[in-house]
Motif scaffolding. Sequence first.
Motif, PDB file in Angstrom:
ATOM      1  N   MET A   1       0.808  -1.192   0.000  1.00  0.00           N
ATOM      2  CA  MET A   1       0.000   0.000   0.000  1.00  0.00           C
ATOM      3  C   MET A   1       0.858   1.266   0.000  1.00  0.00           C
ATOM      4  N   GLU A   2       2.148   1.137   0.202  1.00  0.00           N
ATOM      5  CA  GLU A   2       3.008   2.305   0.231  1.00  0.00           C
ATOM      6  C   GLU A   2       3.100   2.987  -1.123  1.00  0.00           C
ATOM      7  N   ASP A   3       2.863   2.240  -2.205  1.00  0.00           N
ATOM      8  CA  ASP A   3       2.975   2.826  -3.534  1.00  0.00           C
ATOM      9  C   ASP A   3       1.687   3.518  -3.988  1.00  0.00           C
ATOM     10  N   GLU A   4       0.673   3.553  -3.137  1.00  0.00           N
ATOM     11  CA  GLU A   4      -0.576   4.231  -3.477  1.00  0.00           C
ATOM     12  C   GLU A   4      -0.385   5.740  -3.422  1.00  0.00           C
ATOM     13  N   LEU A   5      -1.147   6.449  -4.231  1.00  0.00           N
ATOM     14  CA  LEU A   5      -1.116   7.900  -4.226  1.00  0.00           C
ATOM     15  C   LEU A   5      -2.213   8.408  -3.299  1.00  0.00           C
ATOM     16  N   TRP A   6      -1.819   9.240  -2.344  1.00  0.00           N
ATOM     17  CA  TRP A   6      -2.751   9.803  -1.370  1.00  0.00           C
ATOM     18  C   TRP A   6      -2.936  11.278  -1.653  1.00  0.00           C
ATOM     19  N   LEU A   7      -4.147  11.767  -1.488  1.00  0.00           N
ATOM     20  CA  LEU A   7      -4.479  13.153  -1.790  1.00  0.00           C
ATOM     21  C   LEU A   7      -5.172  13.819  -0.611  1.00  0.00           C
ATOM     22  N   THR A   8      -4.864  15.101  -0.412  1.00  0.00           N
ATOM     23  CA  THR A   8      -5.640  15.904   0.535  1.00  0.00           C
ATOM     24  C   THR A   8      -6.923  16.326  -0.175  1.00  0.00           C
ATOM     25  N   ALA A   9      -7.831  16.921   0.551  1.00  0.00           N
ATOM     26  CA  ALA A   9      -9.077  17.387  -0.064  1.00  0.00           C
ATOM     27  C   ALA A   9      -8.782  18.443  -1.130  1.00  0.00           C
ATOM     28  N   GLN A  10      -7.832  19.325  -0.857  1.00  0.00           N
ATOM     29  CA  GLN A  10      -7.470  20.363  -1.822  1.00  0.00           C
ATOM     30  C   GLN A  10      -6.903  19.740  -3.097  1.00  0.00           C
ATOM     31  N   VAL A  23     -15.792  17.937  -2.584  1.00  0.00           N
ATOM     32  CA  VAL A  23     -15.074  16.748  -2.091  1.00  0.00           C
ATOM     33  C   VAL A  23     -15.656  16.317  -0.747  1.00  0.00           C
ATOM     34  N   TYR A  24     -15.861  17.274   0.158  1.00  0.00           N
ATOM     35  CA  TYR A  24     -16.442  16.926   1.453  1.00  0.00           C
ATOM     36  C   TYR A  24     -17.907  16.523   1.336  1.00  0.00           C
ATOM     37  N   SER A  25     -18.586  16.993   0.301  1.00  0.00           N
ATOM     38  CA  SER A  25     -19.945  16.539   0.033  1.00  0.00           C
ATOM     39  C   SER A  25     -19.943  15.067  -0.345  1.00  0.00           C
ATOM     40  N   HIS A  31     -19.869   8.696  -0.835  1.00  0.00           N
ATOM     41  CA  HIS A  31     -19.202   8.348  -2.091  1.00  0.00           C
ATOM     42  C   HIS A  31     -17.689   8.229  -1.921  1.00  0.00           C
ATOM     43  N   LEU A  32     -17.154   8.869  -0.876  1.00  0.00           N
ATOM     44  CA  LEU A  32     -15.711   8.924  -0.660  1.00  0.00           C
ATOM     45  C   LEU A  32     -15.421   8.735   0.813  1.00  0.00           C
ATOM     46  N   LYS A  33     -14.419   7.928   1.105  1.00  0.00           N
ATOM     47  CA  LYS A  33     -14.070   7.615   2.484  1.00  0.00           C
ATOM     48  C   LYS A  33     -12.731   8.247   2.845  1.00  0.00           C
ATOM     49  N   VAL A  34     -12.673   8.886   4.012  1.00  0.00           N
ATOM     50  CA  VAL A  34     -11.406   9.400   4.527  1.00  0.00           C
ATOM     51  C   VAL A  34     -10.586   8.196   4.964  1.00  0.00           C
ATOM     52  N   GLU A  35      -9.373   8.069   4.414  1.00  0.00           N
ATOM     53  CA  GLU A  35      -8.545   6.887   4.666  1.00  0.00           C
ATOM     54  C   GLU A  35      -7.435   7.112   5.682  1.00  0.00           C
ATOM     55  N   LEU A  37      -4.839  10.476   7.899  1.00  0.00           N
ATOM     56  CA  LEU A  37      -4.473  11.865   8.152  1.00  0.00           C
ATOM     57  C   LEU A  37      -2.994  12.049   7.838  1.00  0.00           C
ATOM     58  N   ASP A  38      -2.656  13.232   7.311  1.00  0.00           N
ATOM     59  CA  ASP A  38      -1.237  13.500   7.069  1.00  0.00           C
ATOM     60  C   ASP A  38      -0.596  14.074   8.336  1.00  0.00           C
ATOM     61  N   HIS A  39       0.652  14.478   8.238  1.00  0.00           N
ATOM     62  CA  HIS A  39       1.385  14.962   9.406  1.00  0.00           C
ATOM     63  C   HIS A  39       0.824  16.273   9.965  1.00  0.00           C
ATOM     64  N   ARG A  40       0.005  16.974   9.189  1.00  0.00           N
ATOM     65  CA  ARG A  40      -0.631  18.204   9.648  1.00  0.00           C
ATOM     66  C   ARG A  40      -2.063  17.985  10.109  1.00  0.00           C
ATOM     67  N   GLY A  41      -2.525  16.746  10.053  1.00  0.00           N
ATOM     68  CA  GLY A  41      -3.886  16.433  10.477  1.00  0.00           C
ATOM     69  C   GLY A  41      -4.924  16.589   9.379  1.00  0.00           C
ATOM     70  N   GLN A  42      -4.475  16.823   8.133  1.00  0.00           N
ATOM     71  CA  GLN A  42      -5.418  16.939   7.020  1.00  0.00           C
ATOM     72  C   GLN A  42      -5.878  15.553   6.592  1.00  0.00           C
ATOM     73  N   LYS A  43      -7.145  15.469   6.234  1.00  0.00           N
ATOM     74  CA  LYS A  43      -7.711  14.196   5.797  1.00  0.00           C
ATOM     75  C   LYS A  43      -7.079  13.767   4.476  1.00  0.00           C
ATOM     76  N   LEU A  44      -6.864  12.460   4.339  1.00  0.00           N
ATOM     77  CA  LEU A  44      -6.277  11.905   3.126  1.00  0.00           C
ATOM     78  C   LEU A  44      -7.233  10.925   2.466  1.00  0.00           C
ATOM     79  N   PHE A  45      -7.189  10.939   1.139  1.00  0.00           N
ATOM     80  CA  PHE A  45      -8.032  10.070   0.328  1.00  0.00           C
ATOM     81  C   PHE A  45      -7.158   9.315  -0.654  1.00  0.00           C
TER      82      PHE A  45
END
Length: 69
Positions: A1-10, A23-25, A31-35, A37-45
């Motif tokens: 799973m380390e090779d997966e691409l993770w995205l913030t909401a932005q 995105v938050y809608s 439709h989308l699950k928060v998977e 958090l990054d080091h700043r606490g932002q949600k990752l998808f």
Amino acid sequence: MEDELWLTAQEAAELTGVSVVTVYSWVRRGHLKVEGLDHRGQKLFRHLSVAQAEKATRAKAKRVLVPAA
């Protein structure tokens, strides 16, 4: 799973051409699950999950928009 691409909401919003609110809608509607958090606490998808959410909502929008006769 380390090779997966993770995205913030932005990042997900920029990639799909929608707003962060949309995105938050997708999250709120299930439709989308928060998977994680990054080091700043932002949600990752997961990139794939974002693409699937976009496809599902755009396909549904096409069904809803019917040209007037």
